[in-house]
Design a protein around this motif. Structure first.
Motif, PDB file in Angstrom:
ATOM      1  N   GLU A 192       0.825  -1.213   0.000  1.00  0.00           N
ATOM      2  CA  GLU A 192       0.000   0.000   0.000  1.00  0.00           C
ATOM      3  C   GLU A 192       0.856   1.259   0.000  1.00  0.00           C
ATOM      4  N   ASN A 227      -4.703  -4.080 -11.653  1.00  0.00           N
ATOM      5  CA  ASN A 227      -5.718  -3.048 -11.871  1.00  0.00           C
ATOM      6  C   ASN A 227      -5.146  -1.646 -11.624  1.00  0.00           C
ATOM      7  N   ARG A 282      -2.735  -0.729  -9.881  1.00  0.00           N
ATOM      8  CA  ARG A 282      -2.065  -0.505  -8.596  1.00  0.00           C
ATOM      9  C   ARG A 282      -0.721  -1.221  -8.638  1.00  0.00           C
ATOM     10  N   THR A 308      -2.288  -6.183   3.637  1.00  0.00           N
ATOM     11  CA  THR A 308      -2.587  -4.915   2.976  1.00  0.00           C
ATOM     12  C   THR A 308      -3.838  -4.297   3.603  1.00  0.00           C
ATOM     13  N   SER A 362      -7.345  -2.400   3.981  1.00  0.00           N
ATOM     14  CA  SER A 362      -8.464  -2.494   3.032  1.00  0.00           C
ATOM     15  C   SER A 362      -8.598  -1.233   2.176  1.00  0.00           C
ATOM     16  N   TRP A 408      -6.547   0.093   0.483  1.00  0.00           N
ATOM     17  CA  TRP A 408      -5.792  -0.073  -0.767  1.00  0.00           C
ATOM     18  C   TRP A 408      -6.732  -0.414  -1.929  1.00  0.00           C
ATOM     19  N   GLN A 409      -7.866  -1.040  -1.576  1.00  0.00           N
ATOM     20  CA  GLN A 409      -8.840  -1.420  -2.606  1.00  0.00           C
ATOM     21  C   GLN A 409      -9.683  -0.228  -3.078  1.00  0.00           C
ATOM     22  N   SER A 410      -9.698   0.842  -2.290  1.00  0.00           N
ATOM     23  CA  SER A 410     -10.574   1.974  -2.588  1.00  0.00           C
ATOM     24  C   SER A 410     -10.211   2.638  -3.916  1.00  0.00           C
ATOM     25  N   TRP A 449      -7.711   5.405  -3.736  1.00  0.00           N
ATOM     26  CA  TRP A 449      -6.561   5.041  -2.916  1.00  0.00           C
ATOM     27  C   TRP A 449      -5.336   5.912  -3.169  1.00  0.00           C
TER      28      TRP A 449
END
Lengths: 148, 445
Positions: free
Chosen positions: A9, A43, A45, B425, B427, B429-431, B434
């Motif tokens: 992240e 996707n 990222r 990770t 969550s 990060w899925q947004s 992000w």
């Protein structure tokens, strides 16, 4: 045993790790630098993929020259620095589930009777901290010492 | 414990090493009829053309046997097994008693039965000794032209090596393509071009009829009446598991030594591993010999664990797992690289760029990858091979399997039995937003 650990992240996809890796291994790669760390994407990222220096490394079992070895002390899996030399047979590339070994495509080597080499992460033996770890501005990559 | 291992190559040597790592006190003996210390058979062509010296073929260091306290009986032949007495009877009459025995006796070359096989100038290309004999013959007889029978890996490696040594080489193959067992038509054509660019002549769809000559090889005849002048013939028309020792000992034999998933032969104290066995293929489900280096190494390691009584199930035999680069072109085939039977449920996804000589093919069935061929670009081949080997459902990614950004990243939770390298990770990060809120997501104020 040393391993790279990733917090995805934090990754912005800047690929500075790839550049630092290429730069660090210039002596092996000769005229065409190659990275051993790969910033892939899901996707849109960024997700870096690294060698795990596996305990029962499949690349070691697959190596028909015997040059791919796991150092019993450091845990580093590498095909460089041993008596046995890499002959570019690519069995390790076929065996690695993470897809982090690549062939050097130095055409000159084929003609000069020496061999193209399989290129992989060696955790930068000449440095205290691997080049990718130092180069990352976001602290995505961490070098950890863990028990196997 | 007394462990005796017959065979000094991939399976035998790795089994011995594994046994020693687990048991400091065991007596471990390796028997081999070959004199050389453990060398890589796959590399003898690189020895033939001088790119490697003999010690460059040794896949363990020179003092391996000493360091691992393994007794090597090299250049000595095991004649028979005395199963009731649990001993290996050697050709010199010596008896080697064992508690557990491993047969890692490999495979041996086969030749088509044609007239003229007794002539000097005909060689197999299987052992380091074969390569030495060929080198000597080439030097003594000033060989200028050679014929290689068989366009499998061994034949083409031999042809490439002879070509590098300045010899005019013709390869004769009875199938309609080179590497018929491992590659499909398109990929084999790409590899053929790479070889022919060096001046190697490849004749397909023809069989050898005879080898001709007065006191040594002068020519071969292929088909009805085509003669090719040559003073050297190399047979590379396949190998067959060495089963004689096992069959005379009344062990179960089919195409190879039959073993179960513990690599046991049916005699509780006799195991077998490597090119000599017949085992169920993890992809095709068919029982067949599994002659590749990678299989042999893993089988040697599993056999060692089972010889110690650890009951480790082995199910990873995949008959086709080959990587190759003769000249400039790298290629890898894995699993069901060609669809052999009439099963129509297979799906093929492929990508072919003729100019760049890049060809990639994936074979799927029921959302599982079953086989692959990568030619010209072999990056990430191992990742696809792992999806095949581990039978991982790829249904969700069918549309992007051969896209450049398809990678292990999608399967990063899959650790393939290794220590993971990703932290959990968050969550956020899925947004969708992000990236904009990244520092927040990272917990940085």
């Amino acid at each position: 045993m040393k391993k790279l650990y990733l917090r995805i992240e934090r990754c912005s996809g800047c690929k500075r790790c790839e550049l630092a890796c290429m730069d660090e291994h210039r002596d092996i790669d000769a005229d065409k630098p190659r990275t051993r760390i790969f910033v892939e994407s899901i996707n849109e990222r960024p997700v870096p993929v690294v060698c795990r220096h596996c305990k029962d490394a499949l690349c070691v079992s697959a190596c028909m020259a015997g040059c791919m070895q796991k150092d019993q002390n450091s845990g580093i899996v590498s095909n460089q620095g041993y008596l046995q030399k890499c002959v570019g047979c690519w069995m390790c590339i076929m065996a690695c589930p993470y897809g982090v070994i690549s062939p050097s495509d130095n055409g000159a080597m084929v003609d000069n009777a020496s061999f193209a080499q399989a290129l992989k992460c060696d955790l930068c033996p000449k440095k205290d901290t691997p080049a990718c770890v130092s180069a990352c501005p976001n602290e995505v990559i961490e070098l950890r010492d863990i028990q196997e | 414990m007394r462990f005796v291992i017959i065979g000094n190559s991939a399976a035998g040597v790795n089994a011995a090493q594994e046994l020693r790592n687990a048991d400091k006190d065991a007596q471990i003996t390796i028997v081999s009829s070959e004199k050389d210390m453990a060398y890589s058979r796959c590399l003898i062509s690189r020895f033939l053309d001088g790119r490697l010296k003999a010690d460059g073929l040794y896949f363990k260091t020179r003092n391996f046997y000493h360091n691992y306290n393994i007794k090597p009986l090299l250049g000595k032949t095991a004649l028979s097994l005395d199963r009731p007495a649990k001993a290996v009877v050697m050709a010199d009459g010596e008896k080697l008693p064992y508690d557990k025995l491993l047969l890692a006796v490999g495979a041996g070359p086969i030749r088509p039965k044609v007239p003229g096989l007794e002539l000097p100038g005909i060689f197999n290309f299987y052992s380091l000794e074969d390569a030495r004999r060929i080198m000597k013959y080439v030097k003594d007889k000033l060989v200028k032209e050679a014929v290689v029978v068989g366009a499998g890996f061994v034949g083409l490696e031999a042809a490439y090596a002879l070509c590098k040594a300045g010899i005019k080489v013709t390869v004769v193959e009875r199938c309609a393509q080179i590497l018929p067992a491992q590659f499909d038509h398109i990929s084999s054509e790409i590899i053929r071009e790479d070889l022919e660019s060096l001046g190697i002549e490849i004749i397909l769809d023809e069989s050898l009829t005879s080898v001709n000559g007065e006191s040594a090889v002068e020519s071969v005849t292929i088909g009805e009446d085509t003669d090719i002048a040559c003073s050297l013939v190399i047979f590379a028309s396949g190998v067959r598991p060495n089963v004689l020792l096992a069959s005379e000992a009344k062990l179960n034999i089919s195409k190879g030594i039959v073993v179960d998933e513990f690599l046991n032969t049916g005699d509780a104290d006799i195991f077998a591993a490597g090119d000599c066995i017949e085992i169920e293929d993890a992809v095709t489900g068919k029982r067949q010999p599994s002659a590749t280096w990678f299989n042999a190494v893993l089988q040697g390691k599993f056999a060692a664990l089972n010889m110690r009584g650890e009951a480790k199930r082995y199910s990873g035999a995949i008959g086709i797992q080959n990587s190759v680069q003769f000249h400039r072109l790298a290629a890898i085939s894995f699993g069901m690289s060609q669809i052999m039977d009439e099963d129509l449920d297979y799906e093929v996804i492929s990508h072919y760029n003729k100019e760049q000589k890049i060809y990639k093919k994936l074979v799927l069935k029921d959302n599982l990858l079953r086989g692959m061929i990568f030619t010209g670009d072999i990056l990430k081949a191992g990742f696809y091979a792992a999806l095949i080997r581990e039978k991982i459902d790829v249904g969700a990614y069918k549309h992007k399997l051969l896209e450049p950004d398809f990678s292990y990243a999608y399967f990063r939770k899959e650790n393939f039995g290794q220590v993971g390298s990703y932290a959990v990770t968050p969550s956020c990060w899925q947004s969708p937003s992000w990236f904009a809120e990244r520092s927040l997501c990272m917990g940085i104020k």
